[in-house]
Motif scaffolding. Structure first.
Motif, PDB file in Angstrom:
ATOM      1  N   THR A 298     -37.588 -61.839 -96.003  1.00 60.29           N
ATOM      2  CA  THR A 298     -37.782 -60.859 -97.073  1.00 60.29           C
ATOM      3  C   THR A 298     -38.422 -61.469 -98.311  1.00 60.29           C
ATOM      4  O   THR A 298     -38.575 -60.794 -99.325  1.00 60.29           O
ATOM      5  CB  THR A 298     -36.433 -60.236 -97.473  1.00 60.29           C
ATOM      6  OG1 THR A 298     -35.536 -61.282 -97.896  1.00 60.29           O
ATOM      7  CG2 THR A 298     -35.816 -59.484 -96.298  1.00 60.29           C
TER       8      THR A 298
ATOM      9  N   ASN B 126     -41.876 -60.648 -93.750  1.00 57.29           N
ATOM     10  CA  ASN B 126     -41.618 -59.456 -92.932  1.00 57.29           C
ATOM     11  C   ASN B 126     -41.547 -59.746 -91.433  1.00 57.29           C
ATOM     12  O   ASN B 126     -41.412 -58.813 -90.632  1.00 57.29           O
ATOM     13  CB  ASN B 126     -42.628 -58.342 -93.200  1.00 57.29           C
ATOM     14  CG  ASN B 126     -42.077 -57.313 -94.161  1.00 57.29           C
ATOM     15  OD1 ASN B 126     -40.866 -57.145 -94.291  1.00 57.29           O
ATOM     16  ND2 ASN B 126     -42.960 -56.614 -94.838  1.00 57.29           N
TER      17      ASN B 126
ATOM     18  N   ALA C 299     -38.218 -53.195 -92.631  1.00 58.99           N
ATOM     19  CA  ALA C 299     -36.954 -53.061 -93.354  1.00 58.99           C
ATOM     20  C   ALA C 299     -35.987 -52.140 -92.623  1.00 58.99           C
ATOM     21  O   ALA C 299     -34.773 -52.352 -92.639  1.00 58.99           O
ATOM     22  CB  ALA C 299     -37.211 -52.541 -94.763  1.00 58.99           C
TER      23      ALA C 299
ATOM     24  N   VAL D 191     -34.080 -46.649 -95.667  1.00 60.73           N
ATOM     25  CA  VAL D 191     -34.287 -47.980 -96.247  1.00 60.73           C
ATOM     26  C   VAL D 191     -33.954 -47.970 -97.734  1.00 60.73           C
ATOM     27  O   VAL D 191     -33.339 -48.910 -98.253  1.00 60.73           O
ATOM     28  CB  VAL D 191     -35.733 -48.454 -96.013  1.00 60.73           C
ATOM     29  CG1 VAL D 191     -36.065 -49.656 -96.893  1.00 60.73           C
ATOM     30  CG2 VAL D 191     -35.942 -48.803 -94.544  1.00 60.73           C
TER      31      VAL D 191
ATOM     32  N   LYS E 290     -31.304 -50.279 -99.362  1.00 59.68           N
ATOM     33  CA  LYS E 290     -31.719 -51.218-100.409  1.00 59.68           C
ATOM     34  C   LYS E 290     -30.806 -51.097-101.629  1.00 59.68           C
ATOM     35  O   LYS E 290     -30.421 -52.101-102.234  1.00 59.68           O
ATOM     36  CB  LYS E 290     -33.178 -50.942-100.797  1.00 59.68           C
ATOM     37  CG  LYS E 290     -33.747 -51.940-101.797  1.00 59.68           C
ATOM     38  CD  LYS E 290     -35.220 -51.660-102.060  1.00 59.68           C
ATOM     39  CE  LYS E 290     -35.793 -52.666-103.056  1.00 59.68           C
ATOM     40  NZ  LYS E 290     -37.235 -52.397-103.333  1.00 59.68           N
TER      41      LYS E 290
END
Length: 379
Positions: free
Chosen positions: A266, A245, A291, A340, A344
């Motif tokens: 990640t 992160n 993220a 996010v 994603k």
């Protein structure tokens, strides 16, 4: 039914039509990739004289005679549109009297195989630059099944390609949704200084806890990649540790195609990166999700901003002070998480799409082999 061998020169002819009357403009200029795709040109052709550029009609082929390692830049115009390519490439088509012998789509399956790339590179010559000439292409041998068998395997390929293209269109719709959401926030929310939410990291690999397998580079696609550097004998103690992160970026932005090399780790394991990179982290993930920040960095707007705000003479750099001075829309954590989640889903589908494209390419040699074996059985 029997198989018939041909030299490609018996089936193909050069196309030398140029854009002499400037019927086509800069938006019509295309390039090709080593993955055998036609793409918009990456060159700036705004002020280029396009009269010498070659005109490529539907069902015609193009290739770059300069080899790229083990692959040839190649493309087939499968669209209904005509486009231009640079005059230093080669364009060709199937001869009129050979159209009853070979389908252009079947011929593309033949070219779209790693086996063909290997042979083409083997037939290339040169010192500083190896060239795969038109004459070398004409000397290559092709074993052809009858037209009806060719069509059968072309239909299989086309069906797979159509499914992938439909999936890709849905993928772009999802990206537009995400971009529209961000754009709405950008207009409605006050922008906050990023420096209030991030801080530098400076953990060195001094105890050599991490080895050469942990060393990573960073791509302009905002991903950590296996290093391309020769690490033999390189001391790893000065290398920076990038924990999960955390972010790292290369300050130099010149000669990067207008993009900055930046990535978030990640994975679930630490990486090592060069001490010349800048490593930083989000201070409080209850205020700013890594993220969400990563997603903002991946937008083309950030690439333009970082390039515009890079400074230097021999090389331009986007320094840490400039990074801290960026202002982003930072909504509450629930909205960040919603965005996010959409992003994603987009990245997951994007990965699936790339796998589909890879599978389609990988099936080309299988289809060619299947068509040849079927012709032999029916002989």
């Amino acid at each position: 039914m029997v198989l018939t061998k041909y030299n490609l020169g018996e089936l193909l002819e050069l196309t030398t039509e140029t854009n002499s009357e400037l019927k086509y403009g800069p938006d019509d200029v295309k390039g090709m990739t080593i993955t055998k795709e036609i793409i918009p040109t990456k060159a700036n052709v705004k002020d280029t004289d396009l009269k010498k550029f070659l005109v490529v009609h539907p069902k015609e082929f193009i290739f770059n005679p300069r080899t790229h390692g083990k692959k040839i830049g190649f493309g087939y115009n499968s669209t209904g549109e005509t486009f231009l390519i640079s005059w230093n490439n080669i364009a060709f088509k199937i001869k009129k009297d050979a159209e009853k012998l070979v389908l252009p789509e079947y011929l593309f399956l033949h070219f779209n195989r790693s086996e063909w790339d290997r042979e083409a590179c083997y037939r290339s010559w040169g010192s500083s630059t190896e060239v795969f000439s038109w004459y070398a292409l004409c000397e290559m041998v092709l074993e052809l099944p009858p037209i009806d068998i060719q069509q059968k395997y072309v239909d299989i390929y086309n069906a797979m390609s159509l499914n992938q293209q439909c999936y890709e269109r849905g993928l772009e719709d999802l990206k537009l949704t995400c971009d529209a959401y961000i754009e709405e926030l950008r207009k409605k929310l006050p922008h906050k200084k990023l420096g209030n939410y991030i801080s530098l990291c400076d953990t060195k690999n001094e105890d050599l806890q991490y080895g050469v397998d942990s060393v990573r580079g960073i791509s302009i696609e905002k991903r950590f990649i296996d290093t391309k550097a020769n690490m033999e004998g390189v001391p790893l103690k000065p290398y920076e540790v990038v924990f999960p992160n955390e972010f790292a970026y290369v300050t130099v932005t010149s000669r990067n195609g207008g993009k900055i090399s930046l990535a978030r780790n990640t994975s679930h394991k630490p990486y090592l990166c060069s001490s010349s990179y800048i490593v930083f982290k989000v201070n409080n993930i209850e205020e700013l999700l890594p993220a969400y920040l990563s997603m903002l960095f991946e937008r083309s707007e950030f690439n333009r901003y970082s390039r515009f705000n890079s400074w230097g003479s021999a090389r331009e750099t986007f320094d840490w002070e400039e990074m801290q001075d960026i202002h982003f829309p930072i909504p509450n954590i629930e909205i960040q998480q919603d965005i996010v989640n959409i992003f994603k889903a987009y990245n997951t589908r994007k990965d699936i799409n790339e796998k589909l494209k890879s599978q389609i390419k990988d099936i080309c040699p299988i289809l060619i082999k299947g068509s040849i074996e079927e012709a032999r059985k029916e002989a």
